[in-house]
Design a protein around this motif. Structure first.
Motif, mmCIF file in Angstrom:
data_model
loop_
_atom_site.group_PDB
_atom_site.id
_atom_site.type_symbol
_atom_site.label_atom_id
_atom_site.label_comp_id
_atom_site.label_asym_id
_atom_site.label_seq_id
_atom_site.Cartn_x
_atom_site.Cartn_y
_atom_site.Cartn_z
ATOM 1 N N ASP A 136 12.468 -6.433 1.102
ATOM 2 C CA ASP A 136 12.437 -5.525 0.547
ATOM 3 C C ASP A 136 10.860 -6.662 -1.159
ATOM 4 O OD1 ASP A 136 10.968 -3.454 -1.132
ATOM 5 O OD2 ASP A 136 13.225 -2.911 -1.853
ATOM 6 N N ARG A 137 12.344 -7.403 -1.750
ATOM 7 C CA ARG A 137 11.461 -7.738 -3.389
ATOM 8 C C ARG A 137 10.597 -8.910 -2.250
ATOM 9 N NH1 ARG A 137 12.742 -12.484 -5.918
ATOM 10 N NH2 ARG A 137 13.959 -13.344 -4.449
ATOM 11 N N THR A 140 7.552 -7.026 -1.787
ATOM 12 C CA THR A 140 6.730 -6.473 -3.148
ATOM 13 C C THR A 140 6.004 -7.958 -3.666
ATOM 14 O OG1 THR A 140 8.270 -5.192 -3.241
ATOM 15 C CG2 THR A 140 7.766 -5.281 -5.182
ATOM 16 N N PRO A 157 9.930 0.773 -11.333
ATOM 17 C CA PRO A 157 10.460 2.014 -9.832
ATOM 18 C C PRO A 157 11.404 3.226 -10.974
ATOM 19 C CG PRO A 157 11.732 -0.049 -10.814
ATOM 20 C CD PRO A 157 10.340 -0.127 -11.714
ATOM 21 N N ASP A 370 6.870 2.300 -8.761
ATOM 22 C CA ASP A 370 7.223 2.377 -7.392
ATOM 23 C C ASP A 370 9.001 3.384 -6.930
ATOM 24 O OD1 ASP A 370 5.638 0.818 -6.375
ATOM 25 O OD2 ASP A 370 6.658 -1.094 -7.327
ATOM 26 N N GLY A 373 11.424 1.579 -2.298
ATOM 27 C CA GLY A 373 11.151 0.580 -1.821
ATOM 28 C C GLY A 373 10.276 0.295 -0.318
ATOM 29 N N LYS A 393 6.252 2.220 1.917
ATOM 30 C CA LYS A 393 6.021 2.414 1.064
ATOM 31 C C LYS A 393 5.479 3.650 0.168
ATOM 32 C CE LYS A 393 6.898 -1.190 -3.034
ATOM 33 N NZ LYS A 393 6.413 -0.463 -3.905
#
Length: 412
Positions: A136-137, A140, A157, A370, A373, A393
């Motif tokens: 996920d990170r 992003t 977030p 966001d 995720g 997303k």
């Protein structure tokens, strides 16, 4: 990772290298940019002299435009490399898995659909699978690299299904009294709420089962590449001009005369006239800068598309100096009137009644939200022999404070 396997059409190799190779390339590009800008100034000045003498030369004009395009290409390359270096430094130059067992299980699921039930933190019962935190990170991070608006705005977030902000719109009253005068009740401040546009953005990359079985390609890089391209393209359009219908509200819709000009409790983003019909002028840019209150200029910058910056590059002040200047050292952005610039490809071109440029503090103006995720659904059934990876997303966005921003409106 070894890349011997031939990558099928549609697979993208992604590598953000913040090492010495990129730093050396950046230095070379900056030197080339400064040389090109020196050539541009000399040739453009010659062009202006020829026009004054009544000897306008089409070849000279073409030469100026060619150098102008070269400067635009060099500046775009510098911005791209600078962002990748910053991203690599931000991530410590490498990645550390915070949930290695789960990431390993996800990798197996990605290749063959195999999932150990005790490691399934997603929604396998529904046929889906939630990506590991690190994937996920990573996606992003890649998205931030290629989406200019995400670099500029505030990204927050959120854990709920929606997001609403409350604003104090005033109403408190006061008065002068003597020592023994009665104190009557004064007005109480009131509040107004503001909602933001929401939507779900998706990408649906695919690969054959054979390439997944025999894979020596970097699957994580491939998926990140596919997702970053699609998400960045769709988000960029929405954050600039989105109408809020299953997507964020774009910043341009809050400008005076726009669809959301009356939406915000603090009013619209104020527009400043460009000073010439269907064109940009140096005076218009100066007016734009000085219309923004001093308290917001500390982190202010210009944002426009490539063609608009090409037009601005030809403008001079009263002393004959060009308003646009390249960054003098690696990592520094180009400037207009001393303020940094950012290229937003989805901004309008210079045309009558268009908002061709924005100037202000983007982080204090626009909020990106966001939710949850990145979620991936592995689909081996819909399009055999391809395995599709339906990636989604949920994002929202809108102006949370119009006061730190001004818009350059091109005169009709």
């Amino acid at each position: 990772m070894n890349m011997k396997t031939k990558i099928p059409r549609g697979l993208v190799s992604v590598r953000a290298d913040g090492g010495s190779a990129n730093a050396g390339e950046l230095k070379t590009l900056v030197e080339s940019l400064n040389k090109a800008f020196a050539d541009f100034k000399a040739e453009h000045n010659q062009q202006l002299e020829d026009i004054k003498k009544g000897n306008a030369d089409a070849l000279q004009a073409l030469k100026v435009e060619k150098i102008n395009d070269e400067i635009g290409n060099l500046q775009a390359s510098i911005d791209d490399i600078s962002t990748k270096i910053a991203a690599a430094q931000m991530n410590g130059g490498g990645r550390k898995l915070r949930d290695a067992a789960y990431s390993e299980a996800f990798h197996a699921h990605f290749q063959k659909g195999e999932v150990r039930a005790d490691l399934n933190k997603g929604a396998a019962g529904e046929g889906g699978y939630l990506t590991p935190v690190e994937w996920d990170r990573t996606i992003t991070d890649k998205l931030v690299e290629v989406s200019p608006f995400r670099q500029l705005a505030t990204v927050q977030p959120v854990g709920g299904d929606g997001f609403t902000k409350l604003y104090n719109v005033g109403g408190t009253a006061s008065g002068w009294v003597g020592e023994t005068d009665p104190r009557t009740k004064t007005g109480t401040p009131s509040f107004q709420s503001l909602g933001f546009g929401w939507g779900e953005i998706y990408a649906n990359p695919a690969a054959t089962q054979q390439i997944l079985d025999d894979s020596e390609i970097d699957l994580e890089a491939w998926l990140g590449g596919e997702v970053q391209i699609e998400f960045a393209k769709q988000e960029g359009v929405a954050y600039v001009a989105g109408n809020g219908d299953k997507k964020p509200f774009g910043i341009l819709t809050y400008v005076t005369g726009g669809a959301n000009a009356g939406k915000h409790p603090f009013g619209a983003i104020q527009a400043v006239n460009s000073g010439a019909a269907a064109d940009i002028t140096a005076e218009g840019l100066v007016d734009l800068i000085y219309d923004l209150p001093t308290s917001f200029t500390g982190n202010a910058r210009f944002a426009a598309n490539r063609r608009t910056f090409g037009a601005i590059r030809k403008l001079k002040n009263a002393q004959g100096d060009f308003l646009w200047q390249p960054g003098l050292t690696a990592g520094q952005p180009a400037t207009v009137c001393g303020f940094p610039t950012s290229e937003l490809p989805d901004m309008p071109d210079v045309a009558a009644n268009a908002v061709a440029a924005l100037f202000g503090d983007f982080k204090r103006t626009y909020l990106i939200l966001d939710r949850v995720g990145v979620r991936i659904l592995r689909d081996p059934f819909t399009n055999k022999p391809f395995i599709q990876f339906y990636t989604t997303k949920r994002v929202g966005g809108g102006v949370h404070n119009p006061e730190p921003m001004r818009a350059l409106k091109i005169s009709a």
